[in-house]
Scaffold this active site. Structure first.
Site, short mmCIF file in Angstrom:
data_model
loop_
_atom_site.label_atom_id
_atom_site.label_comp_id
_atom_site.label_asym_id
_atom_site.label_seq_id
_atom_site.Cartn_x
_atom_site.Cartn_y
_atom_site.Cartn_z
N ARG A 45 86.45 95.69 145.27
CA ARG A 45 86.79 97.10 145.52
C ARG A 45 87.72 97.12 146.72
O ARG A 45 87.41 96.55 147.76
CB ARG A 45 85.56 97.94 145.82
CG ARG A 45 85.94 99.29 146.46
CD ARG A 45 84.80 100.24 146.63
NE ARG A 45 84.37 100.78 145.34
CZ ARG A 45 83.64 101.88 145.19
NH1 ARG A 45 83.27 102.58 146.25
NH2 ARG A 45 83.27 102.30 144.01
N HIS A 56 89.60 102.97 138.24
CA HIS A 56 88.16 102.75 138.45
C HIS A 56 87.53 102.48 137.08
O HIS A 56 86.77 103.31 136.55
CB HIS A 56 87.56 104.01 139.10
CG HIS A 56 86.22 103.80 139.72
ND1 HIS A 56 85.57 102.58 139.76
CD2 HIS A 56 85.38 104.68 140.33
CE1 HIS A 56 84.40 102.73 140.35
NE2 HIS A 56 84.25 103.98 140.71
N GLN A 58 83.64 102.73 136.22
CA GLN A 58 83.17 104.12 136.22
C GLN A 58 83.37 104.74 134.82
O GLN A 58 82.53 105.49 134.32
CB GLN A 58 83.97 104.92 137.26
CG GLN A 58 83.61 106.39 137.32
CD GLN A 58 82.25 106.65 137.94
OE1 GLN A 58 81.96 106.14 139.01
NE2 GLN A 58 81.42 107.44 137.29
N ASP A 113 86.32 115.39 140.85
CA ASP A 113 86.15 114.32 141.84
C ASP A 113 86.54 114.89 143.20
O ASP A 113 87.11 116.00 143.28
CB ASP A 113 87.06 113.14 141.44
CG ASP A 113 86.88 111.90 142.32
OD1 ASP A 113 85.89 111.85 143.09
OD2 ASP A 113 87.73 110.99 142.25
N CYS A 119 81.98 111.51 139.27
CA CYS A 119 81.70 110.09 139.56
C CYS A 119 80.78 109.94 140.75
O CYS A 119 80.07 108.94 140.87
CB CYS A 119 83.01 109.35 139.79
SG CYS A 119 84.02 110.08 141.09
N ARG A 173 76.03 103.59 135.42
CA ARG A 173 76.91 102.61 136.08
C ARG A 173 76.27 101.22 135.98
O ARG A 173 76.95 100.22 135.75
CB ARG A 173 77.10 102.95 137.56
CG ARG A 173 77.77 104.28 137.89
CD ARG A 173 79.19 104.36 137.41
NE ARG A 173 80.00 103.22 137.80
CZ ARG A 173 80.48 102.98 139.04
NH1 ARG A 173 80.28 103.85 140.00
NH2 ARG A 173 81.19 101.89 139.30
N1 CP Z 1 81.22 106.46 141.76
C1 CP Z 1 81.30 105.46 142.63
O1 CP Z 1 82.08 104.51 142.49
O2 CP Z 1 80.47 105.56 143.69
P1 CP Z 1 80.40 104.62 144.96
O3 CP Z 1 81.63 104.87 145.78
O4 CP Z 1 79.14 104.99 145.67
O5 CP Z 1 80.38 103.17 144.48
N1 NVA Z 2 88.43 109.17 144.00
C1 NVA Z 2 87.26 108.73 144.72
C2 NVA Z 2 86.30 108.06 143.81
C3 NVA Z 2 85.05 107.57 144.45
C4 NVA Z 2 84.13 106.89 143.51
C5 NVA Z 2 87.68 107.81 145.84
O1 NVA Z 2 88.49 106.92 145.60
O2 NVA Z 2 87.21 107.99 146.96
#
Ligand code: CP
Ligand code: NVA
Length: 340
Positions: free
Chosen positions: A118, A145, A148, A241, A282, A327
């Site tokens: 990530r 992502h 997700q 989101d 998400c 997830r």
């Molecule tokens: N939805 C998601 O990716 O959550 P986190 O940032 O907690 O991993």
């Molecule tokens: N768009 C958000 C998604 C988090 C899971 C971010 O990147 O912070």
């Protein structure tokens, strides 16, 4: 090898050794297959059957950004499959400071059977995969992502019993990782995807074109609109989101609030959708002021709820907790299928 996840509904797919960097790289059949495998894993988990099918393997989880769901999903899925799991957080490893991505990839691939990443640019996860001889899974970048999406589609499929033909609307910052990825997965799987956002936050033209091609092949469609009532009319799924994503400058809040306030998912918007519509997000979500950032935003801009109201978030129509649980099942399916 367990019979589950090797022959789903007559579908036999061999994804061993594959990376999961973005869903653009996967066919609709492969995506559906992973969802089917995840459903089987969910049944196994719910019936408390041991499923340490990958005992003896080890995975490394690299997080250059914070996470609750993705990290926990990879960890629990890894443990359930019998694997050893190492977490490398935003600080504490050599990555990015003293060691390049290419070197890190080769070192970790010598010790681990799979690597989750990530971070920021999509180019980083692509580079990691290029130099890694073991599968690399994208746990979120600025652009995409993908894990997700598997959970999201699984949740929708579990609720409605099918995916093709459903009307799916995303409201908000539609060119962030989640907005981009939803457009891709909906187009590939034959859903009617509506991007409901101010024009300046529409996905990139090139990605829209690419998705229009997928939609043509799948029987789905892509619609872009700035009009909330038009974009949410009779929708089966409303999805939103956060307005400012991880890695973006906090100075952007003011501009995003003024751009996106009218795209908030509230009761009125929900009522404009199909009576059977569900709400997805998400997560994490700013639906009250009980978080540090939520409180700061309230003190600075006077708003108590952002992309979704607390009423919608906590309503019967909201399936966000099922989505979050999925997830883990979907990430387990990805790891199993690429490592088995
Ligand atoms: N939805 C998601 O990716 O959550 P986190 O940032 O907690 O991993
Ligand atoms: N768009 C958000 C998604 C988090 C899971 C971010 O990147 O912070």
């Amino acid at each position: 090898m367990h019979e589950y996840a090797t022959n789903k509904g007559g579908l036999i797919m061999d994804l061993r050794g594959r990376d999961l960097l973005k869903l653009i790289d996967y066919t609709p059949e492969e995506i559906q297959y992973l969802i089917a495998v995840a459903k089987e894993f969910k049944k196994i988990k719910k019936s408390n059957q041991s499923h340490e099918f990958l005992k003896g393997k080890n995975i490394a989880l690299i997080f250059e950004k914070d996470s609750t769901r993705t990290r926990c999903a990879f960890e629990v899925a890894g443990y359930d499959l019998g694997m050893g799991v190492t977490y490398l957080g935003p600080t504490g490893s050599q990555l990015g400071k003293k060691e390049t991505i290419a070197d890190t990839a080769r070192v970790l691939a010598g010790m681990y059977d799979g690597i989750e990443y990530r971070g920021f640019g999509q180019d980083v996860v692509e580079e990691l995969a290029k130099y890694s001889k073991v599968p690399v899974w994208n746990g979120l970048t600025d652009e995409f992502h993908p894990t997700q999406m598997l959970a999201d589609m699984m949740t929708v499929d579990e609720h409605f019993g099918y995916l093709k033909g459903l009307h799916f609307t995303f409201l908000g910052d539609a060119r962030n990782n989640v907005g981009n990825s939803l457009m891709v997965v909906c187009a590939k799987l034959g859903l009617h995807f509506t991007c409901c956002a101010p024009k300046s936050l529409f996905p990139k033209e090139e990605l829209i074109k690419q998705c229009e091609e997928y939609a043509k092949a799948s029987g789905g469609s892509i619609t872009l609109t700035e009009d909330v009532l038009e974009g949410t009319k009779n929708a089966d799924v409303l999805y939103t989101d956060v307005w400012v994503s991880m890695g973006e400058a906090p100075e952007l809040w003011q501009e995003r609030i003024s751009l996106l306030q009218k795209y908030q998912v509230n009761k009125e918007v929900m009522n404009n959708a199909s009576p059977n519509a569900i709400f997805l997000h998400c997560l994490p979500s700013f639906h009250n002021i009980d978080t540090k950032i939520g409180k700061e935003i309230y003190e600075k801009y006077g708003i108590k709820e952002m992309e979704v109201t607390d009423e919608v978030f906590e309503s019967e129509q909201s399936k966000v907790m099922e989505e979050a649980e999925n997830r883990m099942h979907t990430i387990k399916a990805v790891m199993f299928e690429t490592l088995k």
